[in-house]
Design an enzyme around this catalytic site. Structure first.
Site, PDB file in Angstrom:
ATOM      1  N   ILE A 169      37.766  39.610  47.009  1.00 51.23           N
ATOM      2  CA  ILE A 169      38.410  39.222  45.736  1.00 51.23           C
ATOM      3  C   ILE A 169      38.023  37.774  45.442  1.00 51.23           C
ATOM      4  CG2 ILE A 169      40.647  38.877  44.551  1.00 51.23           C
ATOM      5  CD1 ILE A 169      41.751  40.628  47.069  1.00 51.23           C
ATOM      6  N   HIS A 170      37.439  37.536  44.284  1.00 48.46           N
ATOM      7  CA  HIS A 170      37.177  36.131  43.936  1.00 48.46           C
ATOM      8  C   HIS A 170      37.098  35.834  42.438  1.00 48.46           C
ATOM      9  CE1 HIS A 170      33.041  37.526  43.283  1.00 48.46           C
ATOM     10  NE2 HIS A 170      32.870  36.437  42.569  1.00 48.46           N
ATOM     11  N   ARG A 171      37.147  36.868  41.583  1.00 49.16           N
ATOM     12  CA  ARG A 171      37.014  36.642  40.132  1.00 49.16           C
ATOM     13  C   ARG A 171      38.092  35.698  39.635  1.00 49.16           C
ATOM     14  NH1 ARG A 171      32.279  37.283  38.563  1.00 49.16           N
ATOM     15  NH2 ARG A 171      31.635  38.940  39.915  1.00 49.16           N
TER      16      ARG A 171
END
Ligand code: UD1
Ligand code: UDP
Length: 382
Positions: free
Chosen positions: A218-220
């Site tokens: 997860i990084h957006r």
């Protein structure tokens, strides 16, 4: 000898650049000389240098050390630095990857100095202009001379935006050439899969068993910076640990690490960190992530690259976004767009974990996209 200047900066660009550098070294070293500029957008060892070493990318000739910052500051510093290097190096082509701020900065600096821009990963569209990447892609595509799209969807997007597929070389910024060429990330995954099997011990290190764990990344920005979305995703992960026997392994981007405590509610944060089935770890190297991807039961991610690698290794994927540029994955039934909605993530999980008849047609080329791109650069050189 053709001189190219390659710009890298963020993790996926460093990884993509490995494929082209390797193809130059192995097949085109008499024709092409590559100079590498690292903007310094990513700088932690496990977000940058580890890939340069492990994937045998030549050490960058320049590092602008721009670091983190809000969009204008970060991109502005990069434009200034890239412009200076372009004036000094006077390359025949400027090679840019993907859709990050490093890509945008290269497109602005290169096109204004009339250096032909080569865009690798052209034509991808999420049709969501709130994504900073969508702006970067469009700006870069429309400043480029040679555009290489990894998928047919990307190629058709370019045609729809007015790029003329009937033009012949020599191309220029006003007469750009578009190609469908396959994905350089697929080149890399094929090349490094057996090396990873020999060299990575990540499964042993984390005590993981094939098909008995789930991998997530997860990084957006809209997942990390909007607390409702971050909470909703982690709520789903908590519920999945109740249903699934094995652990959920989360090599977290530093951006996500930094917001976890503040972004999650106190209760959820405490539940997550005390849940022995949720294994939050630092970002891992490329060889390690390949092994994790190949052995996971299922992959949940908001990453563009990880979505594709899941597909390369024939793993179903839950896409933690409201849309995807990699439409073919969803069309094949191998990925489900679940956004950051807890119920949709759980439903996607229930559907995909049971499904054993997914087909993975070859939609990302034949593993030789890099050679194709280099041949076209040579053909266009006059
Ligand atoms: C960038 C790209 C995104 C890509 C991602 C790949 C843009 C607009 N976004 O997002 O498209 O998917 O890279 O990973 O270019 N940080 C560190 N150490 C690092 C790098 C970053 O701690 O080595 C932290 C910093 O707090 C920084 C934050 O991560 O502010 C975000 O980094 P940034 O490069 O701005 O964007 P990404 O989220 O990484
Ligand atoms: N990746 C990695 N280690 C990790 C997480 C991801 O090597 O811990 C790799 C992944 O295999 C893929 C690339 O990083 O090749 C994707 O980058 P990222 O998810 O940061 O960005 P995106 O592709 O979404 O732009």
């Amino acid at each position: 000898m053709i001189r190219i200047l390659t710009v890298i900066g963020a993790r996926p660009q460093i990884i993509k650049a490995a494929a082209l550098s390797r193809a130059i070294r192995n097949h085109f070293k008499r024709d092409i000389n590559e100079v590498i500029l690292h903007t310094g957008q990513h700088y932690d060892r496990n977000m940058s240098q580890v890939f340069i070493e492990e994937m045998a990318i030549p050490e960058p000739d320049y590092n602008l050390e721009v670091g983190s910052g809000i969009h204008g500051v970060q991109t502005g510093k990069m434009i200034m630095g890239i412009e200076e290097v372009l004036l000094r190096e006077k390359p025949d082509y400027l090679v840019l990857y993907g859709d990050t701020n490093s890509t945008l900065a290269g497109a602005v600096a290169g096109s204004k100095l009339h250096v032909p821009v080569v865009h690798i990963e052209a034509g991808l569209r999420s049709f969501n202009k709130k994504m900073p990447e969508e702006i970067n892609r469009i700006a870069c595509d429309h400043s480029s001379t040679l555009l290489f799209s990894p998928t047919m969807t990307g190629y058709h997007n370019l045609v729809r935006e007015g790029f003329d597929p009937t033009l012949k070389p020599p191309f220029s910024i006003d007469r750009p050439g578009i190609y469908h060429c396959g994905d350089v990330m697929y080149d890399n995954s094929l090349y490094f899969a057996s090396i990873a099997r020999e060299r990575s011990n990540i499964l042993e290190k984390l005590g993981l068993v094939k098909n008995e764990f789930i991998l997530g990344t997860i990084h957006r920005d809209n997942n990390t910076d909007i607390p409702e979305r971050l909470n909703s995703i982690f709520k789903a992960i908590m519920e999945i640990t109740e249903i699934f026997m094995g652990p959920v392994v989360l090599p977290l981007h530093p951006r996500t690490f930094k917001v976890l405590k503040k972004g999650l509610s106190n209760k959820l944060y405490s539940d997550v960190v005390n849940n022995s089935k949720i294994r939050i770890i630092d970002p891992v190297s490329f060889l390690d992530i390949i092994i994790l991807e190949k052995n996971a039961k299922l992959i949940m991610t908001d990453s563009g690259g990880v979505q594709k690698e899941a597909y390369f290794f024939k793993k179903p994927g839950i896409i933690l976004r409201s849309e995807t540029e990699w439409k073919e994955i969803v069309d094949a039934g191998a990925g489900i767009v679940a956004d950051a909605t807890t119920s949709k993530i759980i439903d996607a999980f229930m559907e995909l974990v049971e499904k054993d008849n997914i087909e993975y047609p070859e939609i990302f080329g034949d593993g030789h996209a890099s050679e194709f791109i280099l041949k076209k650069i040579i053909e266009n050189y006059v």
